[in-house]
Scaffold this motif. Structure first.
Motif, short mmCIF file in Angstrom:
data_model
loop_
_atom_site.label_atom_id
_atom_site.label_comp_id
_atom_site.label_asym_id
_atom_site.label_seq_id
_atom_site.Cartn_x
_atom_site.Cartn_y
_atom_site.Cartn_z
N LEU A 106 0.83 -1.20 0.00
CA LEU A 106 0.00 0.00 0.00
C LEU A 106 0.87 1.25 0.00
CD1 LEU A 106 -2.82 1.21 0.10
CD2 LEU A 106 -2.75 1.05 2.59
N GLN A 107 1.90 1.29 0.83
CA GLN A 107 2.80 2.44 0.87
C GLN A 107 3.50 2.64 -0.47
OE1 GLN A 107 5.19 1.47 4.33
NE2 GLN A 107 4.10 2.96 5.57
N SER A 112 3.76 5.65 -5.54
CA SER A 112 3.82 5.54 -7.00
C SER A 112 2.63 6.16 -7.70
CB SER A 112 3.93 4.06 -7.39
OG SER A 112 5.04 3.45 -6.78
N LEU A 113 1.68 6.69 -6.95
CA LEU A 113 0.50 7.28 -7.58
C LEU A 113 0.88 8.46 -8.45
CD1 LEU A 113 -2.17 7.27 -4.70
CD2 LEU A 113 -2.16 5.88 -6.77
N PRO A 114 0.29 8.57 -9.63
CA PRO A 114 0.55 9.75 -10.46
C PRO A 114 -0.07 11.00 -9.84
CG PRO A 114 -1.17 8.38 -11.43
CD PRO A 114 -0.62 7.62 -10.26
N ALA A 115 0.39 12.14 -10.29
CA ALA A 115 -0.10 13.40 -9.72
C ALA A 115 -1.59 13.61 -9.97
CB ALA A 115 0.69 14.57 -10.32
N LEU A 176 -8.18 2.90 -3.66
CA LEU A 176 -7.15 3.02 -4.69
C LEU A 176 -7.62 2.39 -6.00
CD1 LEU A 176 -3.66 2.36 -3.06
CD2 LEU A 176 -4.42 4.39 -4.27
N ALA A 177 -8.20 1.22 -5.89
CA ALA A 177 -8.65 0.53 -7.10
C ALA A 177 -9.67 1.37 -7.85
CB ALA A 177 -9.25 -0.83 -6.73
N ALA A 178 -10.59 1.98 -7.11
CA ALA A 178 -11.62 2.81 -7.75
C ALA A 178 -11.00 4.00 -8.49
CB ALA A 178 -12.62 3.29 -6.71
N LEU A 236 -1.97 -0.19 -11.44
CA LEU A 236 -1.26 1.06 -11.16
C LEU A 236 0.00 1.17 -12.01
CD1 LEU A 236 -0.79 3.66 -9.61
CD2 LEU A 236 0.27 2.32 -7.79
N LEU A 237 0.73 0.08 -12.15
CA LEU A 237 1.93 0.10 -13.00
C LEU A 237 1.56 0.47 -14.43
CD1 LEU A 237 3.78 -3.09 -11.69
CD2 LEU A 237 4.26 -0.70 -11.15
N LEU A 238 0.47 -0.10 -14.92
CA LEU A 238 0.01 0.23 -16.27
C LEU A 238 -0.42 1.69 -16.35
CD1 LEU A 238 -0.77 -0.53 -19.14
CD2 LEU A 238 -2.97 -1.36 -18.27
#
Length: 384
Positions: A106-107, A112-115, A176-178, A236-238
Motif C-alpha cells: 500500500l505504501q 507511486s500514484l501519479p499526480a 485506490l482501485a476505484a 497502477l503500474l500500467l
C-alpha cells in the motif's frame, strides 16, 4: 467372671514342660501359663504391627504414585498449553507478516500514484505491535489467575487490532482501485479513435525494454498478499505507463492562448498562393511579429535552419515516435542536437518562406504520419 477366665487359661494354657536334650543330658523347662500368654501376646502384637506398617507403606506408596501421576498430568497440560501458545504465536507471526506485506504494498502504491490521483483519501495506520505470547518453551510456567487474565486481554487486543488493520487496508485498496480504474478508463476512452492508440501500444511495448534501471532487489512476498491486491498493483503500474506516455506528448500548442488565432486549419483547403485545392499538413497560428514560440514537450532538435517553403524551420523529436515541426520563423533559438525542455523558447514568429503574413505553421507527426495538432491537443487537454 474371674472363675471363667481362670478356667479358660487352665484349659488353653496349662503348664507345659519343654524337654531339651543336650550333650547326653535331658533338661526340662516348665512353660507357665503367664509365659505362654506373654509369648502369644508378643506374637500377636508383632503380627499387628507388621500388618499396620504394611498397610501404611501401601497407602504411602499409592499416595506417592497419585502425586506423581498428578504431576505428570500437569506437565502434559503445561506442554499442551505451550503447544497452543506456540501455535497461536505462529499464527500471529503469520498475520503480522501478511499485514506488513499489505502495508508495504500500500505504501509503495501510494508513493507511486501519479499526480492526477489524490493521496489524501488514503490513511495508513502504524505497524501492529509484536505478539505478547512468549515463544520460548523453556520459559513457560503455569500462569497465575491474574496472568491468565492479562494474557487473554492481550490476545483479544491483538485480534481486534488485526481485524481493524485488515479492514482498513482492504478499504484503502478498494479506494485506490476505484481511483486507478477511473483514471485508467478515462485515459483509454479519450485515446480511443485517435492516432495515439498505436503510439500508446508501441510505448507500452518499448517500456518493457527500458534501459538505465537497477537497484537492490526487494520484492514483496506475494504469497501473503491477496491476488485482488496484486491486480490493483499491476493496474497502477500500467496507469503510470499511461501517464508517462501522456506526459511526453505535446499536450499544448506552442503559443500562449492570448497571443494567437487559428488562421488555417488542418486538412483540405485552398492554397493561399495559387488558390488550388491542397492538403494542409498542419495548422497556421497567426499572431504578432516576433511572438515567442515554446516547445510543446521535451525533445531533441532534429533540424534547425532554412527549409524551402517552411522558411526558417525547426523540427523536434519527442518520445513515443512524436515529431513536431515549426515553420516561417523570424528567428531560430536552437541548434541541431540540442536537448529541449517543455516551454523552452525555441524561436520567434515570422513570415519567412512560403507565407503571406506573420504566423506559425505547426505540424505534428506520429510514426511519420501527419495528424491534426488541434485534435491531439484537445484530446490531451481532456485528460488533464
Amino acid at each position: 467372671m474371674p472363675v471363667f477366665i481362670k478356667s479358660f487359661f487352665n484349659k488353653h494354657f496349662p503348664a507345659r514342660q519343654l524337654l531339651i536334650r543336650q550333650n547326653g543330658e535331658v533338661k526340662h523347662v516348665v512353660l507357665a501359663p503367664w509365659l505362654q500368654v506373654s509369648v502369644l501376646a508378643i506374637i500377636f502384637i508383632a503380627i499387628a504391627w507388621i500388618s499396620v506398617s504394611s498397610i501404611r507403606v501401601y497407602m504411602q506408596t499409592h499416595q506417592i504414585s497419585h502425586i506423581e501421576q498428578t504431576q505428570l498430568d500437569k506437565q502434559v497440560q503445561w506442554q499442551q498449553k505451550v503447544k497452543q501458545q506456540q501455535q497461536r504465536y505462529a499464527l500471529q507471526q503469520e498475520q503480522l507478516a501478511e499485514l506488513e506485506q499489505k502495508q508495504a504494498l500500500l505504501q509503495g502504491m501510494i508513493e507511486s500514484l501519479p499526480a492526477s490521483i489524490s493521496k489524501d483519501v488514503i490513511k495508513l495506520e502504524g505497524e501492529l505491535e509484536s505478539s505478547p505470547i512468549n515463544e520460548n518453551e523453556s520459559e513457560f510456567h503455569e500462569p497465575l489467575e491474574e496472568d491468565k487474565t492479562q494474557n487473554e486481554h492481550a490476545q483479544t487486543s491483538f485480534e481486534q487490532r488485526y481485524i481493524m488493520l485488515n479492514q482498513q487496508y482492504d478499504t484503502n485498496f478498494t479506494l485506490l482501485a476505484a481511483q486507478i480504474n477511473q483514471r485508467h478508463d478515462a485515459i483509454i476512452e479519450i485515446l480511443q479513435g485517435t492516432v495515439l492508440e498505436n503510439a500508446l501500444a508501441q510505448h507500452l511495448t518499448l517500456s518493457t525494454q527500458t534501459t538505465a534501471q537497477g537497484g537492490p532487489l526487494d520484492i514483496l512476498d506475494e504469497s501473503k498478499i491477496p491476488s485482488t491486491f496484486l491486480v490493483i498493483a499491476d493496474k497502477l503500474l500500467l496507469l503510470n505507463q499511461l501517464e508517462s506516455f501522456l506526459t511526453a506528448l505535446p499536450n499544448t500548442l506552442p503559443l500562449p492562448a492570448a497571443k494567437y488565432y487559428i488562421s488555417s486549419n488542418f486538412g483540405l483547403r485552398k492554397d493561399p498562393m495559387n488558390k488550388r485545392r491542397a492538403f494542409h499538413k498542419g495548422i497556421d497560428l497567426a499572431g504578432w511579429h516576433k511572438t515567442e514560440i515554446f516547445a510543446p514537450a521535451d525533445g531533441i532538435v532534429l533540424r534547425a535552419g532554412r527549409n524551402g517553403g517552411y522558411g526558417n524551420f525547426i523540427e523536434l523529436e519527442h518520445k513515443n515516435g512524436v515529431v513536431t515541426r515549426f515553420g516561417h520563423l523570424n528567428k531560430i533559438n536552437v541548434k541541431k542536437g540540442q536537448a529541449i525542455t517543455k516551454h523552452d523558447v525555441i524561436g520567434l514568429m515570422g513570415s519567412t518562406g512560403r507565407s503571406t503574413s506573420t504566423h506559425l505553421h505547426y505540424e505534428v507527426l506520429i510514426d511519420d504520419k501527419h495528424v491534426n495538432p488541434l485534435k491531439i491537443t484537445k484530446a490531451l487537454s481532456r485528460v488533464w
